[in-house]
Write a protein that holds these residues in place. Structure first.
Motif, PDB file in Angstrom:
ATOM      1  N   UNK A 227      48.653   2.932  21.567  1.00  0.00           N
ATOM      2  CA  UNK A 227      47.407   2.984  20.808  1.00  0.00           C
ATOM      3  C   UNK A 227      47.124   1.654  20.101  1.00  0.00           C
ATOM      4  N   UNK A 228      46.572   0.719  20.864  1.00  0.00           N
ATOM      5  CA  UNK A 228      46.328  -0.621  20.331  1.00  0.00           C
ATOM      6  C   UNK A 228      45.231  -0.625  19.267  1.00  0.00           C
ATOM      7  N   UNK A 229      44.419   0.431  19.215  1.00  0.00           N
ATOM      8  CA  UNK A 229      43.298   0.433  18.267  1.00  0.00           C
ATOM      9  C   UNK A 229      43.462   1.483  17.168  1.00  0.00           C
ATOM     10  N   UNK A 230      44.667   2.012  16.997  1.00  0.00           N
ATOM     11  CA  UNK A 230      44.823   3.010  15.940  1.00  0.00           C
ATOM     12  C   UNK A 230      44.822   2.332  14.577  1.00  0.00           C
ATOM     13  N   UNK A 231      44.242   3.032  13.598  1.00  0.00           N
ATOM     14  CA  UNK A 231      44.092   2.452  12.266  1.00  0.00           C
ATOM     15  C   UNK A 231      45.448   2.354  11.565  1.00  0.00           C
ATOM     16  N   UNK A 232      46.308   3.346  11.826  1.00  0.00           N
ATOM     17  CA  UNK A 232      47.650   3.345  11.239  1.00  0.00           C
ATOM     18  C   UNK A 232      48.656   3.026  12.325  1.00  0.00           C
ATOM     19  N   UNK A 233      49.227   1.826  12.301  1.00  0.00           N
ATOM     20  CA  UNK A 233      50.232   1.513  13.315  1.00  0.00           C
ATOM     21  C   UNK A 233      51.418   2.470  13.237  1.00  0.00           C
ATOM     22  N   UNK A 234      51.655   3.099  12.084  1.00  0.00           N
ATOM     23  CA  UNK A 234      52.731   4.078  11.988  1.00  0.00           C
ATOM     24  C   UNK A 234      53.951   3.561  11.250  1.00  0.00           C
ATOM     25  N   UNK A 235      53.969   2.258  10.949  1.00  0.00           N
ATOM     26  CA  UNK A 235      55.097   1.722  10.183  1.00  0.00           C
ATOM     27  C   UNK A 235      54.783   1.791   8.697  1.00  0.00           C
ATOM     28  N   UNK A 236      55.776   1.435   7.906  1.00  0.00           N
ATOM     29  CA  UNK A 236      55.587   1.419   6.463  1.00  0.00           C
ATOM     30  C   UNK A 236      56.943   1.464   5.821  1.00  0.00           C
TER      31      UNK A 236
END
Lengths: 390, 141
Positions: A227-236
């Protein structure tokens, strides 16, 4: 030189027949429209479900089960809305020439035509409004003066209402068009190189599918890399995205203050606990998702003290409603209410650790609420008070 | 069918009016902003986007070699609709200060890659179609 008359101008405006692509046609429109209608239906139902989490009607009791329910409904809300964008654009392309149909001359026909056009204008306007305001809400950009949540809800009723009117008007056309083969051989012979309706339909579905695959990684774990265009890359921090940081909530100093205590209040009785007191209590550990209204979600392993055990210290019943308050001084949702039905569940806890580490300050240190099947904004962070309501 | 249509129509009108009723306490400022956004999409589409696409289609049907047209049309459809879908993340707006867990991907780069891939798809498809098609099309008497 004379000024152009109304007739002169009218002659310059194209007519439906002037549009030459034979890929347009009701056979295409009805198929794309059916898919679009399904997306809108899912969006409407999941959206109303989400709305009930924010302002719960009297007849509905919120439940902690199924654990992943809100994650699914809100994930679907955003996925179906995203899928709708390419479909809407293709559908409008397929009927664009109809914008230039000349109005009938006077009488009843003109009124009927006017009403139908008004319903289509309402449908188009509200559709664009919902998709635009929804996608902008996901990135956190609010270039308008209205309340997002209330207006998005009100316009959704207008959209689904005008969609039903549109289906009522077009039902015979839709049924006929869906019963016919999508392409005619005649069209192909006239211009064998031109795109066919089938190729446009295929393109619309490919675009819609790609729109989903390229954004849904924020809620579907195995799509994260794609998902290259997702708003939340999912890291943090601690492998979990953050919606509001401690700095953004105004808790960067207060959350680390050694004088911090958790107050548990029942009527005029108050119990005050340090973080060490909380750590000394029996801990429960569960894997639960954070699922936000923006359509992102991620599971994590949380451990902490069940809320029902904490209120029991102050003598409250485990079925009580509890108001959870935060140190937060900036932004909305500084407190939330947990209904007795959810308090009773031992997975509803004040979490002290996340994925095996001490809770990061951006995740709500010293402790935060985490409960199953609950929208992210109500998983209150930087908690300093539990107040039991009778 | 008549009953179904009547039921749909009445339910639809009812739902729409309920939506309007929910706006009863909105301030004038909120309603103006809402009206701007309701009309804005329709105007942008009907006055700019749709006519531009019609002109591009007209041009492509005359300028592109025959074997290019169908594939180019599909590639353009996918590219155009996805670009509109991704406009929010491409806009550079939004996000939250000091929070890199939101909007933390190189969206413009991904968009350039997507554009190149779709262009490649259109060209590749055209070449494949030309090879597959016999020369008879051009060899008319």
């Amino acid at each position: 030189m004379r000024l152009p008359t109304v007739e002169d101008i009218e002659k310059r405006i194209p007519r439906p027949d002037d549009f030459e692509s034979r890929a347009r046609g009701t056979q295409l429109t009805a198929r794309v429209g059916t898919a679009l209608g399904l997306c809108f239906g899912i969006c409407f139902l999941t959206g109303m479900w989400s709305h009930f989490q924010y302002s719960t009607p009297g007849w509905l009791t919120l439940s902690p089960n199924p654990t992943q329910l809100y994650r699914w409904t809100q994930g679907l809300h955003i996925i179906s809305g995203t899928a709708a964008i390419p479909l809407l654009l293709v559908k409008l392309w397929s009927v664009f020439p109809r914008l230039f149909i000349r109005p009938p001359k006077g009488g009843r026909a003109l009124v009927v035509e006017g009403l139908e056009r008004a319903s289509i204008a309402a449908l188009m306007g509200s559709s664009f409004f919902l998709l635009a305001s929804g996608t902008l809400n996901i990135i956190g950009w609010y270039p308008w003066e209205f309340s997002f949540r209330r207006t998005h809800e009100a316009v959704a009723w207008v959209a689904i209402g005008s969609l039903l009117v549109h289906i009522a008007v077009k039902l015979p056309v839709i049924r006929r068009a869906l019963g016919e083969p999508i392409d005619h051989d005649d069209d192909h012979h006239l211009d064998p190189d031109a795109p066919t309706r089938r190729s446009v339909l295929r393109g619309a579905f490919i675009a819609s599918g790609l729109a989903v695959v390229l954004t849904a990684g924020q809620t579907v774990p195995w799509l994260r890399k794609v998902s290259a265009f997702s708003v939340r890359p999912g890291d943090g921090p601690q492998d979990l995205p953050v919606n509001r940081t401690a700095k953004g909530a105004g808790t960067a100093t207060t959350a680390l203050d050694p004088a911090w205590r958790l107050q548990v209040t029942v009527g005029d009785r108050t119990v005050s606990l340090t973080r060490d007191d909380l750590l000394a209590m029996p801990q429960s550990t569960h894997r639960l998702p954070i699922a936000c209204v923006e359509g992102w979600s991620r599971s994590a392993v949380w451990s902490g003290v069940p809320v029902r055990d904490l209120i029991a210290l102050a003598g409250a019943d485990p079925d009580s409603d509890v108001v959870v308050r935060s140190l937060q001084t900036k932004g909305a949702f500084g407190s939330s209410r947990v209904v007795g039905n959810v308090v009773r569940d031992d997975r509803t806890m004040l979490a002290l650790t996340l994925n095996g580490e001490t809770l990061d300050i951006d995740h709500g240190y010293p402790c935060r609420l985490i409960a199953p099947n609950r929208p992210g904004v109500f998983q209150t962070k930087w908690v300093n008070e539990l107040e039991v309501r009778a | 069918m008549r009953a179904t249509r009547a039921l749909l129509l009445l339910t639809g009108v009812g739902f729409g009016l309920w939506g309007v009723w929910l706006m009863r306490d909105f301030t004038r400022e909120q309603l103006t902003s809402e009206a701007f956004w309701l009309a804005g999409g329709v105007v942008l589409h009907d006055v700019i986007l749709a006519p531009v696409v019609v002109v591009l289609g007209y041009g492509a049907s005359r300028l592109l070699p025959g074997h290019f047209r169908s594939g180019a049309a599909t590639a353009f459809l996918v590219w155009g609709t996805l670009t509109v879908t991704f406009l929010p993340v491409l806009s550079g707006q939004g996000g939250k200060p000091g929070n890199d867990t939101v909007l933390g991907k190189p969206y413009v780069l991904s968009w350039i890659v997507m554009t190149l891939l779709l262009a490649g798809w259109a060209v590749g498809g055209a070449l494949w179609r030309r090879r597959r098609r016999p020369v008879e099309v051009t060899a008319e008497p």
